[in-house]
Structures are given as structure tokens and as C-alpha cells.
Write a protein that holds these residues in place. Structure first.
Motif, PDB file in Angstrom:
ATOM      1  N   VAL A 151       0.838  -1.196   0.000  1.00 13.18           N
ATOM      2  CA  VAL A 151       0.000   0.000   0.000  1.00 13.18           C
ATOM      3  C   VAL A 151       0.877   1.252   0.000  1.00 13.18           C
ATOM      4  CG1 VAL A 151      -1.979  -1.091   1.101  1.00 13.18           C
ATOM      5  CG2 VAL A 151      -0.201  -0.045   2.522  1.00 13.18           C
ATOM      6  N   LYS A 152       0.300   2.348  -0.441  1.00 11.96           N
ATOM      7  CA  LYS A 152       1.018   3.609  -0.627  1.00 11.96           C
ATOM      8  C   LYS A 152       1.662   4.107   0.664  1.00 11.96           C
ATOM      9  CE  LYS A 152       0.363   8.309  -2.407  1.00 11.96           C
ATOM     10  NZ  LYS A 152      -0.621   9.254  -3.031  1.00 11.96           N
ATOM     11  N   GLU A 153       0.956   3.965   1.774  1.00 13.49           N
ATOM     12  CA  GLU A 153       1.449   4.494   3.052  1.00 13.49           C
ATOM     13  C   GLU A 153       2.634   3.697   3.606  1.00 13.49           C
ATOM     14  OE1 GLU A 153      -3.010   5.236   2.794  1.00 13.49           O
ATOM     15  OE2 GLU A 153      -1.595   3.636   2.299  1.00 13.49           O
ATOM     16  N   ILE A 154       2.992   2.629   2.958  1.00 14.75           N
ATOM     17  CA  ILE A 154       4.002   1.627   3.346  1.00 14.75           C
ATOM     18  C   ILE A 154       3.324   0.566   4.216  1.00 14.75           C
ATOM     19  CG2 ILE A 154       6.181   1.107   4.484  1.00 14.75           C
ATOM     20  CD1 ILE A 154       7.143   3.882   3.867  1.00 14.75           C
ATOM     21  N   GLY A 155       3.495  -0.670   3.827  1.00 12.78           N
ATOM     22  CA  GLY A 155       2.882  -1.783   4.526  1.00 12.78           C
ATOM     23  C   GLY A 155       2.372  -2.802   3.532  1.00 12.78           C
ATOM     24  N   HIS A 156       2.161  -4.021   4.022  1.00  9.87           N
ATOM     25  CA  HIS A 156       1.683  -5.109   3.178  1.00  9.87           C
ATOM     26  C   HIS A 156       0.386  -5.678   3.748  1.00  9.87           C
ATOM     27  CE1 HIS A 156       5.976  -6.157   1.499  1.00  9.87           C
ATOM     28  NE2 HIS A 156       5.591  -4.916   1.245  1.00  9.87           N
ATOM     29  N   ILE A 157      -0.549  -5.983   2.847  1.00  7.95           N
ATOM     30  CA  ILE A 157      -1.826  -6.559   3.232  1.00  7.95           C
ATOM     31  C   ILE A 157      -2.005  -7.904   2.537  1.00  7.95           C
ATOM     32  CG2 ILE A 157      -4.321  -6.228   3.331  1.00  7.95           C
ATOM     33  CD1 ILE A 157      -2.678  -4.149   4.915  1.00  7.95           C
ATOM     34  N   LEU A 158      -2.358  -8.931   3.309  1.00 15.72           N
ATOM     35  CA  LEU A 158      -2.657 -10.248   2.757  1.00 15.72           C
ATOM     36  C   LEU A 158      -4.156 -10.357   2.529  1.00 15.72           C
ATOM     37  CD1 LEU A 158      -0.587 -12.431   5.273  1.00 15.72           C
ATOM     38  CD2 LEU A 158       0.226 -11.371   3.151  1.00 15.72           C
TER      39      LEU A 158
END
Length: 273
Positions: free
Chosen positions: A81-88
Motif C-alpha cells: 500500500v502507498k502508506e508503506i505496509g503489506h496486506i494479505l
């Protein structure tokens, strides 16, 4: 059912999908004691759909998972994601591939999709939404607003972070954060190399056959997240082997076809000698 919610079947984003490596990974996942995996390959990995093309050609899909010779493989994807971070995101094959298609224009770091927009998309599908490694130094999630994070279903207790930051301190920190946000915790090894399987896993009290079952079990709390006594050894060993394999693959790609042929010929000669 013993399941790992965060797993990859490619050495790296830049490597090709290799069927033989995939089969080895599935064999070793079963040998580690797992009975199911969520396949959460990076959404911007090289030729993402090659994985599902192969699965469609060689395995049966049973209304929610691929049957890998009695082993359950649930489709999923890991999104930046743009804000930094990963989503499963874990769901049916149709939903996972549909979401991936919608992200075609967001695969580069300068154009990653904002968290809220990804949640807007995910909420149009019946998918399990997990915040990956919330306290990883390079790709955290704790900086997002609590109201945003509450759109997720769970946080990922990640094998790599337990290794890097210490099992007890990290688990305590994540547990406190999850309680603050109001989310469950599920375990994910973040495996790219099979030695890491079994470092973190979830024991469910009942079998799950689709994402609805998974979400219901997580919401009810009828499962336990466990870590291996050999977690440090498993992750360290897998990391060392993964780095070596990446170097070998990179060296192989840099050969010209003639150089590669000569190299293989030399290897055979040496072996015969």
C-alpha cells in the motif's frame, strides 16, 4: 487443520515461477506437519498469473482451495500500500485473480494503492484481510490510523519478525497492539524457502474448506497460534539458503545462451572426472 497464513512459492519477486520448486515446497510443507497453506504471493511478482495457470492445469480446485494431493492450498495475494505496509488478501481463486487485475496500474512503488482504496476493493469481495508483519521495520502498519486498521480481520504474527526482533518481546508487542485495535492474530511463516515451514502455524479445531470457514473460525477464536522451538534455526537456515539460491539464479540469468551451454558442458566433464 494446521495452516500457515503467509507463504510464497517463488524465491523472489524477480524470479520465474518454477514448477519443480513449487512441488518441492508443497512436499516439504506437508512434511513439516502442515495440512494447509495460504498462498500469498506478492501481487507485483514477475508474471503473477503463471502460478495460477499452472495450478489450473495440474490440480483440482474444490470450491475454495486447490487440492495438492490431499494438501489444501488457499489462494491469496500480498499487496503493497502507498502508506508503506503489506496486506494479505485470501479468498477464492476468482476473487484473488479479479483483485490482482484491478491492481495492474499499481505495481510500482511510486503508484502503490492507498490503504483505504485497497480496503474499498477488498470489501467488494468475500476475502480474509490480514495486516502483514505490522511491526517490521521496513514495511510496518502501526503508523496507520486505528480506524483504518479496524477494516482488517487480523494481524500477522510473522516468522521473520519473530526471528529478527525476539519471540517473546515481539509477540507481546503485537498482542497489545491487536487488543488496542480490536483484531485477532494469526500466524504466518512468510516462507520463501521450505526450511521455514513450521516456524509459525495455526491449529484450528475444525477443517476449513473456503474463506467463509476461515473467517468464521478466526472470528470465533477456535484456533491456537503456535511457534516452533526451532524457529530461530528454521528462519536463519531458510534465509541463508534463499539468499544463495537468489545468487545462483541471478548468475544463471547473466549467462549468454552459449556461455550457459559451455558452463553446463564443463560441469558434466568435471562430474565425469
Amino acid at each position: 487443520m494446521r495452516i500457515d497464513f503467509h507463504s510464497h512459492v517463488k524465491i523472489s519477486k524477480k524470479s520465474n515461477f518454477m514448477p519443480e520448486y513449487f512441488k518441492e515446497m508443497m512436499k516439504e510443507a506437508k512434511a513439516s506437519g502442515l495440512t494447509a497453506l495460504a498462498l500469498t504471493e506478492h501481487f507485483n511478482t514477475k508474471r503473477f498469473t503463471d502460478i495460477y495457470d499452472y495450478l489450473e492445469q495440474h490440480y483440482t480446485y474444490k470450491n475454495g482451495y486447490y487440492d495438492i494431493e490431499g494438501f489444501k492450498l488457499f489462494p491469496g495475494i500480498e499487496v503493497d500500500v502507498k502508506e508503506i505496509g503489506h496486506i494479505l488478501l485470501i479468498g477464492s481463486r476468482e476473487d484473488v485473480l479479479s483483485i490482482r487485475k484491478l491492481l495492474d496500474n499499481n505495481t510500482k512503488a511510486d503508484n502503490f494503492i492507498p490503504f483505504d482504496m485497497l480496503m474499498d476493493i477488498a470489501e467488494q469481495y468475500h476475502v480474509l484481510k490480514i495486516g502483514a508483519h505490522p511491526f517490521r521495520e521496513s514495511t510496518p502498519l502501526y503508523h496507520l490510523k486505528v480506524e483504518q486498521l479496524r477494516r482488517l480481520d487480523a494481524f500477522d504474527l510473522n516468522g521473520k519478525d519473530l526471528y529478527a526482533q525476539g519471540l517473546d518481546p515481539y509477540r507481546e508487542k503485537l498482542t497489545a497492539f491487536a487488543e488496542k485495535v480490536g483484531l485477532s492474530i494469526v500466524g504466518g511463516s512468510d516462507t520463501h524457502q521450505f526450511l521455514q515451514y513450521g516456524s509459525v502455524y495455526n491449529d484450528f479445531e475444525q477443517e476449513c474448506n473456503n474463506v467463509a470457514d476461515l473467517k468464521a473460525c478466526i472470528a470465533s477464536g477456535n484456533y491456537q497460534v503456535n511457534t516452533s522451538q526451532d524457529l530461530q534455526l528454521k528462519v536463519k537456515s531458510a534465509t541463508l539458503v534463499k539468499d544463495l539460491l537468489k545468487k545462483l539464479l541471478k548468475a544463471d540469468v547473466q549467462y549468454t545462451p552459449k556461455e550457459k551451454k559451455n558452463s553446463e558442458k564443463e560441469a558434466v566433464t568435471l562430474e565425469m572426472d
